[in-house]
Design an enzyme around this catalytic site. Structure first.
Site, PDB file in Angstrom:
ATOM      1  N   GLU A 148       0.808  -1.221   0.000  1.00  0.00           N
ATOM      2  CA  GLU A 148       0.000   0.000   0.000  1.00  0.00           C
ATOM      3  C   GLU A 148       0.849   1.283   0.000  1.00  0.00           C
ATOM      4  OE1 GLU A 148      -4.129  -1.502   2.060  1.00  0.00           O
ATOM      5  OE2 GLU A 148      -2.414  -1.228   3.388  1.00  0.00           O
ATOM      6  N   GLY A 200     -12.635  -3.750   1.432  1.00  0.00           N
ATOM      7  CA  GLY A 200     -13.755  -4.518   0.913  1.00  0.00           C
ATOM      8  C   GLY A 200     -14.933  -3.577   0.696  1.00  0.00           C
ATOM      9  N   MET A 256      -9.448  -2.268   8.063  1.00  0.00           N
ATOM     10  CA  MET A 256      -8.950  -2.629   9.386  1.00  0.00           C
ATOM     11  C   MET A 256      -8.143  -1.532  10.092  1.00  0.00           C
ATOM     12  SD  MET A 256      -7.949  -6.572   8.408  1.00  0.00           S
ATOM     13  CE  MET A 256      -7.599  -7.077  10.069  1.00  0.00           C
ATOM     14  N   GLU A 257      -8.074  -0.326   9.510  1.00  0.00           N
ATOM     15  CA  GLU A 257      -7.237   0.723  10.128  1.00  0.00           C
ATOM     16  C   GLU A 257      -7.846   2.122  10.140  1.00  0.00           C
ATOM     17  OE1 GLU A 257      -5.994  -1.059   7.406  1.00  0.00           O
ATOM     18  OE2 GLU A 257      -5.034  -2.614   8.621  1.00  0.00           O
ATOM     19  N   ASP A 264     -12.057  -6.116  -3.096  1.00  0.00           N
ATOM     20  CA  ASP A 264     -12.945  -7.283  -2.985  1.00  0.00           C
ATOM     21  C   ASP A 264     -14.302  -6.833  -2.472  1.00  0.00           C
ATOM     22  OD1 ASP A 264     -13.070  -7.776   0.155  1.00  0.00           O
ATOM     23  OD2 ASP A 264     -11.035  -7.224  -0.348  1.00  0.00           O
TER      24      ASP A 264
HETATM   25  N1  ADE Z   1      -9.100  -4.906   3.234  1.00  0.00           N
HETATM   26  C1  ADE Z   1      -9.347  -5.299   1.974  1.00  0.00           C
HETATM   27  N2  ADE Z   1     -10.395  -6.120   1.925  1.00  0.00           N
HETATM   28  C2  ADE Z   1     -10.831  -6.275   3.192  1.00  0.00           C
HETATM   29  C3  ADE Z   1     -11.878  -7.010   3.782  1.00  0.00           C
HETATM   30  N3  ADE Z   1     -12.679  -7.769   3.054  1.00  0.00           N
HETATM   31  N4  ADE Z   1     -12.021  -6.940   5.133  1.00  0.00           N
HETATM   32  C4  ADE Z   1     -11.194  -6.184   5.871  1.00  0.00           C
HETATM   33  N5  ADE Z   1     -10.188  -5.460   5.363  1.00  0.00           N
HETATM   34  C5  ADE Z   1     -10.001  -5.499   4.027  1.00  0.00           C
END
Ligand code: ADE
Length: 229
Positions: free
Chosen positions: A13, A79, A173-174, A197
């Site tokens: 990243e 995501g 997640m951050e 995703d």
């Molecule tokens: N970063 C990228 N895709 C993710 C997902 N599905 N869940 C959490 N963090 C992500």
């Protein structure tokens, strides 16, 4: 001139921005490498903070205390929470914790205790600059909420639960913990995430396929955005 702290959780990243940085100097602290230099003429401190809320919050605080940044940008992949498709960009309007927020319908833990808010608002000017950079590059952009938690969202059931409780445009997640750190320090921030995703049963495979491409998408937006900061 602004001094901009840029955090990405994984080396993929920050890779492109690291390549693009001129006058680069490195400092090692607490197991992470901070890269100081210039990108698109702006003064930048770039760091790979590691995955999750603790890694990102403590690194953000280090950027503020040790490196004196006055603006924070979190980049990377995410995501989708719904509308946004793979490789679209999501720019945060606000961020919250899906693993703390609304676990039960009455539940709003952060709103009931310090810092007495349930989500953290991004800086409107930074949001606008990021969205403009996307449009300039012909990239599909959505502005909306980022939901953060210490888990990879990789099943439809998990996603449906998070979406029902927090209505995010993207999950990751951050961002929430970086937003939290910025808010309590009075530092403006924005989160810029490219969708890797759909945070559903196919998420893991999609993430593996699109991680690097999507990470570079977000880095491209920041490169353009920094020209106008
Ligand atoms: N970063 C990228 N895709 C993710 C997902 N599905 N869940 C959490 N963090 C992500």
């Amino acid at each position: 001139m602004a001094k901009v702290g840029i955090l990405g959780a994984m080396s993929s990243e920050i890779a492109l921005l690291k390549e693009r940085m001129s006058d680069r100097r490195e400092t090692e602290r607490a197991g992470r490498t901070f890269y100081e230099g210039k990108i698109s003429g702006a003064d930048v401190v770039l760091v790979c903070c590691g995955v999750g809320k603790v890694n990102s919050a403590l690194t953000c605080q280090m950027l503020i205390d040790w490196f004196g940044v006055d603006t924070v940008i979190n980049i990377g992949v995410a995501g989708s929470g719904g509308e946004a498709k793979v490789r679209d960009i999501v720019v945060s309007t606000d961020a919250l914790y899906h693993d703390l927020h609304g676990i039960t319908p009455e539940d709003d833990i952060l709103a009931d205790s310090y810092p007495f808010v349930s989500s953290f608002a991004a800086d409107p000017k930074l949001v606008q600059l990021a969205a403009e950079a996307c449009r300039k590059q012909g990239v599909q952009v959505y502005t909306g909420r980022i939901a953060t938690g210490d888990q990879f969202v990789g099943s439809k059931a998990q996603k449906d639960d998070i979406v029902a409780r927090t209505h995010p445009m993207a999950v990751e997640m951050e961002g929430g913990s970086i937003a939290h750190t910025c808010a309590i320090n009075g530092v403006p921030f924005v989160i810029i995430r490219s969708i890797s995703d759909n945070a559903d049963d196919g998420a893991e495979m999609s993430f593996e396929t699109f991680e690097v491409l999507a990470a570079n998408d977000a880095a491209e937006i920041v490169t353009t955005m920094l020209q106008n900061l």
